[in-house]
Every structure is written in structure tokens, then in C-alpha cells.
Design a protein around this motif. Structure first.
Motif, PDB file in Angstrom:
ATOM      1  N   THR A 422       0.841  -1.192   0.000  1.00 57.99           N
ATOM      2  CA  THR A 422       0.000   0.000   0.000  1.00 57.99           C
ATOM      3  C   THR A 422       0.881   1.250   0.000  1.00 57.99           C
ATOM      4  O   THR A 422       2.088   1.190   0.271  1.00 57.99           O
ATOM      5  N   GLN A 423       0.265   2.392  -0.277  1.00 56.89           N
ATOM      6  CA  GLN A 423       0.998   3.653  -0.295  1.00 56.89           C
ATOM      7  C   GLN A 423       1.645   3.930   1.055  1.00 56.89           C
ATOM      8  O   GLN A 423       2.774   4.443   1.134  1.00 56.89           O
ATOM      9  N   ALA A 424       0.957   3.560   2.131  1.00 54.12           N
ATOM     10  CA  ALA A 424       1.485   3.813   3.473  1.00 54.12           C
ATOM     11  C   ALA A 424       2.730   2.980   3.769  1.00 54.12           C
ATOM     12  O   ALA A 424       3.571   3.375   4.577  1.00 54.12           O
ATOM     13  N   ASP A 425       2.850   1.812   3.107  1.00 53.99           N
ATOM     14  CA  ASP A 425       3.987   0.919   3.351  1.00 53.99           C
ATOM     15  C   ASP A 425       5.045   0.994   2.254  1.00 53.99           C
ATOM     16  O   ASP A 425       5.997   0.201   2.264  1.00 53.99           O
ATOM     17  N   ALA A 426       4.900   1.920   1.327  1.00 51.05           N
ATOM     18  CA  ALA A 426       5.817   1.979   0.187  1.00 51.05           C
ATOM     19  C   ALA A 426       7.256   2.215   0.632  1.00 51.05           C
ATOM     20  O   ALA A 426       8.196   1.645   0.068  1.00 51.05           O
ATOM     21  N   ASN A 427       7.443   3.049   1.655  1.00 54.45           N
ATOM     22  CA  ASN A 427       8.808   3.322   2.112  1.00 54.45           C
ATOM     23  C   ASN A 427       9.426   2.114   2.804  1.00 54.45           C
ATOM     24  O   ASN A 427      10.648   1.918   2.750  1.00 54.45           O
ATOM     25  N   LEU A 428       8.603   1.286   3.438  1.00 52.66           N
ATOM     26  CA  LEU A 428       9.110   0.049   4.018  1.00 52.66           C
ATOM     27  C   LEU A 428       9.647  -0.873   2.915  1.00 52.66           C
ATOM     28  O   LEU A 428      10.704  -1.501   3.061  1.00 52.66           O
ATOM     29  N   GLY A 429       8.932  -0.958   1.806  1.00 52.62           N
ATOM     30  CA  GLY A 429       9.405  -1.746   0.682  1.00 52.62           C
ATOM     31  C   GLY A 429      10.708  -1.221   0.114  1.00 52.62           C
ATOM     32  O   GLY A 429      11.589  -1.993  -0.290  1.00 52.62           O
ATOM     33  N   LEU A 430      10.835   0.109   0.098  1.00 53.67           N
ATOM     34  CA  LEU A 430      12.073   0.723  -0.374  1.00 53.67           C
ATOM     35  C   LEU A 430      13.249   0.305   0.504  1.00 53.67           C
ATOM     36  O   LEU A 430      14.330  -0.022   0.000  1.00 53.67           O
ATOM     37  N   TRP A 431      13.031   0.268   1.809  1.00 53.73           N
ATOM     38  CA  TRP A 431      14.094  -0.136   2.728  1.00 53.73           C
ATOM     39  C   TRP A 431      14.411  -1.624   2.601  1.00 53.73           C
ATOM     40  O   TRP A 431      15.587  -2.022   2.677  1.00 53.73           O
ATOM     41  N   TRP A 432      13.413  -2.484   2.400  1.00 53.22           N
ATOM     42  CA  TRP A 432      13.686  -3.903   2.204  1.00 53.22           C
ATOM     43  C   TRP A 432      14.518  -4.129   0.935  1.00 53.22           C
ATOM     44  O   TRP A 432      15.424  -4.968   0.901  1.00 53.22           O
ATOM     45  N   ALA A 433      14.202  -3.391  -0.117  1.00 55.24           N
ATOM     46  CA  ALA A 433      14.982  -3.507  -1.351  1.00 55.24           C
ATOM     47  C   ALA A 433      16.423  -3.062  -1.122  1.00 55.24           C
ATOM     48  O   ALA A 433      17.365  -3.662  -1.660  1.00 55.24           O
TER      49      ALA A 433
END
Length: 463
Positions: A422-433
């Protein structure tokens, strides 16, 4: 057989002592660099408007993208100087006296400085041309864009000092004189922090004050570095080098240039993606990146020790010391990473509150505390292997591993997370990458590393 074990223990103890004597000044001096970023973050983070912090975050990323693209000057100078120092150690006293006027250790400093003459105007021109075009890609807020542009154009005047320091620091490290970089960076950062405080809190400046303080500090460090070099025999640029003299430095440096540019482009992309999610995410990522740089520079103390010991051992045509340096620098790096993880686990949230008292920003930072806790352990393998590979002259392998990690791991995972979260978790995905990218850097160097460890004699010359 009875005497072999004590001799080996003595050798291990001596190497361990040498590693720490090389590493601790570098660790302290490197830590001062991100600490200065943390000071800037703390100064601007206590202003009422988060725009100034965002402006410096964006401006710093663009400055780093351009100037750290030329940090190959530091790594290449270290690698070649370490080789020259290792070769010098095995010469007889007569050979040393005969070659006193043609000291290849000193020549590496001269060659590095000669390379700056065309680079300085080129870098300044690139800054003036590219930064205004890149800013809209990094931030949508016009106030952040203008503040970042003011910051960048002031810092651009430090170009000769920044590039000159890359060469000087690389030369001192290659010689094993790691206490001199500690003095240079400590003096520079104290001046910088003090001036930034005065300019922001007493002269009512913002991003422009932070930039001006940095420029003054950079030239102070350059002048001090040249004084130290003069005390060690440096008397000027010497005779203009020809192509054959520059070829080894150009050979190792052009791979490092591409590798560094890819890495910094990834950081810039990371910042840009955070900026698209709002000022609070941009500011939170800026704080975490500042702490990441603190971690990287702490671990780089052992990476630089690996550069010196591996490079000097290969220059002296010695294989067993290469393996021993690799083992011991790796062990020390891992131990330091575990200590840093523990410290961040115990005090990470308190550290956030020291850096900012913004009531909107603190909850965002708390969401990412686990990323901070594990960053040292995740980053350690790639930071350490970079040091080993610089010392062994494997700049092409470093370049290839970086490109593969970005293209095959970071961008595909970022795209996957951006499509599924989701948009709210997009930055978390960026950090996992980003986590996966950091681990992949080390994995893609693994095969070449095993070859180096097993057969150091194959790496006596740069490739």
C-alpha cells in the motif's frame, strides 16, 4: 613443530596489533564525517520548519552524487601507494638510497594531484549545469528546491579542496599513516560544526549557512594536509607525467568511478522515492541515511586496514600475510558490526530524540527502528570486501558486483514492493529492497574473493 605454533601466534598477534593501529584512527576520523551530518540534522531539525532539513538532505545527496563519484581518487591512490610502500620495504638499503629521488610512494601523490587539474573545472561545470535540472526530480516542494540550490552553489566553490583531500587521504592511508587523516577530518569537522552553529543560530542563516561553514572547513583541511605532506618530502607536483606513468592509476580508477557512480545513483534514487512520499518520509530517511553513514564509516576502519595490509603484502610479493590480513580484518569487522547492532538496539530510540524533537517526525522514525538495529550486520560483508578488493586491485570486480546488485536485486525488488504494498507501506518496501541490495553486493564478489584467498600470488598485479 614445537616452535611453529608460538611463531604463528606471534605473527597473528602482530598482525592484529597492526590492524587496530591502522583501524582506530580511521574509525574515529570516519565517524566524524557522518557525525557532522548528524550535527547538521540536529541543528536544522530543531528549527520550526522541516523544509530546511529537507533542503539540506536533497542538496547533500546531489552534492554526494557528483563529488563522491570522484572518490575513486582516494581508493585508487590508496591501492597504488600501498603497493609502492610494500615494494619499498623489501628493497635493500642501497636500493632505497639510489631511488631516493624517484620514490614511487611520493610519486603516487604527485600523479593523483596531476589528475585533479582537468577534473576541477569539469566538476564545477557539471555542478552548475546538472543540479538545476536534477532538483525537480528530487523534490516537488519549491521551497526545498530553492534551499537545496542555494546550498549546492555555495558548496561548489569547495571543489579544489574536496578533490585534493581525496588524493591526500588516499596517500596517507596507503602509507599506513592513518593518524593524519584523523587529524585532518577532526579539525575540519570541528570547524564545520562550530561555523554551522554560529551561522544558523546567531546569524539567522539556514541551508546557506550550513554550506558556507562546510566550504571554509574543507579548505582548512586541504591546507593542513599539504603541510603534513611537505613534512614527509612532498615539494610540489614535479615533472608532468606521461601516459605510461598515469596508466596504472587510470586503469584502476575508471572501474571505481563507474562503481561509485552506480552506488550514488542508487542513493539518489532512494532519496527521490522518499521525497515523493512527503516531507516527513524524506526527513525520516535523511536521519536514517545519516546513521547508515555513521555505521559504514565505523566499519570502514577495518576495510581501510585491509586495503593497506593486503596491498602492501601483495606489493612485497608475500602471500601468507594476505590470507592472515583477510581473516583478521574480517573477524574484527564482524565483531564491530555486532557491537553496533547492540548499541542501536539499546539506544536507537533515544538517539532519534537527540536528533529531532519534531512531534510529527518522531513517530515516523520509530516505525523504522528495526531497520536501524540490523543495518551494521547487513552492511558489514560488502564494506569489508570493498577494502579487501581495493587492496588487491580488483576494481573491475567491484564495479561488476555493484552493477549486478543494482540491476538484478535493488530495482526489481523496489518495483515488486511498489506494486504490491500500500501507499502507506511503500517506504518500508524501499528499505527492504535496499537491505537486499546491500547483501547482494557482497554475494556477487564471493567467487572472486575465494580465488584471492586461495591463490594470492595471482593478484600481484592490478587487473
Amino acid at each position: 613443530m614445537a616452535s611453529a605454533a608460538p611463531a604463528n601466534q606471534t605473527s597473528v598477534a602482530a598482525t592484529q596489533g597492526r590492524i587496530w593501529s591502522l583501524a582506530w584512527p580511521i574509525m574515529l576520523s570516519n565517524i566524524t564525517v557522518p557525525l557532522l551530518g548528524l550535527v547538521d540534522t540536529a541543528i536544522l531539525g530543531h528549527l520550526d520548519d522541516a523544509v530546511h532539513l529537507g533542503a539540506v538532505a536533497v542538496g547533500s545527496q546531489l552534492f554526494i552524487l557528483l563529488f563522491w563519484s570522484f572518490s575513486f581518487l582516494r581508493m585508487g591512490t590508496t591501492a597504488l601507494t600501498a603497493r609502492a610502500a610494500g615494494a619499498f620495504k623489501i628493497k635493500s638499503n642501497n636500493d632505497r638510497q639510489l631511488n631516493a629521488n624517484n620514490d614511487q610512494r611520493l610519486r603516487q601523490l604527485q600523479l593523483g594531484l596531476w589528475m585533479l587539474l582537468p577534473l576541477i573545472p569539469a566538476v564545477m561545470l557539471l555542478g552548475f549545469m546538472l543540479w538545476p535540472l536534477a532538483l525537480p526530480l528530487m523534490a516537488d516542494n519549491p521551497e526545498i528546491q530553492q534551499g537545496a540550490l542555494d546550498y549546492l552553489f555555495i558548496r561548489l566553490w569547495a571543489t579544489p579542496a574536496v578533490l585534493g583531500q581525496y588524493v591526500l587521504l588516499g596517500w596517507f592511508i596507503g602509507l599506513g599513516k592513518t593518524r593524519i587523516p584523523l587529524i585532518l577530518l577532526t579539525v575540519s569537522n570541528i570547524i564545520n560544526a562550530a561555523l554551522n552553529y554560529v551561522f544558523v543560530f546567531h546569524l539567522d542563516m539556514t541551508a546557506d549557512g550550513v554550506a558556507l561553514g562546510t566550504v571554509i572547513a574543507e579548505y582548512s583541511a586541504l591546507i593542513l594536509g599539504l603541510v603534513f605532506a611537505a613534512q614527509m618530502g612532498f615539494s610540489g607536483l614535479g615533472q608532468r607525467p606521461d601516459w605510461l606513468q598515469l596508466k596504472p592509476m587510470l586503469s584502476i580508477n575508471h572501474h571505481l568511478f563507474v562503481r561509485t557512480l552506480v552506488l550514488l545513483s542508487t542513493f539518489a534514487f532512494f532519496t527521490a522515492q522518499g521525497a515523493q512520499q512527503g516531507e516527513l518520509i524524506l526527513a525520516a530517511n535523511a536521519v536514517l541515511i545519516s546513521l547508515l553513514l555513521l555505521i559504514a564509516n565505523a566499519l570502514d576502519g577495518f576495510a581501510h586496514a585491509a586495503e593497506v595490509l593486503v596491498g602492501q603484502s601483495l606489493g612485497a610479493k608475500q602471500t601468507q600475510p594476505v590470507r592472515q590480513a583477510i581473516r583478521l580484518t574480517g573477524f574484527n569487522s564482524l565483531l564491530m558490526a555486532l557491537v553496533l547492532c547492540l548499541l542501536f538496539w539499546l539506544g536507537g530510540q533515544q538517539l532519534f530524540r537527540l536528533l529531532t524533537d519534531n512531534p510529527q517526525l518522531l513517530p515516523v522514525l520509530d516505525q523504522y527502528r528495526w531497520f536501524l538495529f540490523l543495518l551494521p550486520l547487513v552492511g558489514m560483508p560488502s564494506y569489508w570486501l570493498d577494502g579487501v578488493f581495493v587492496g588487491s586491485g580488483q576494481s573491475q570486480t567491484m564495479r561488476n558486483a555493484m552493477i549486478a546488485a543494482v540491476l538484478l536485486v535493488f530495482y526489481p525488488l523496489w518495483w515488486l514492493f511498489s506494486e504490491t504494498l500500500t501507499q502507506a507501506d511503500a517506504n518500508l518496501g524501499l528499505w527492504w529492497a535496499f537491505y537486499a541490495f546491500t547483501l547482494a553486493r557482497a554475494a556477487f564478489m564471493g567467487n572472486r574473493f575465494l580465488t584471492l584467498y586461495k591463490k594470492p600470488e595471482n593478484f600481484m598485479h592490478f587487473s
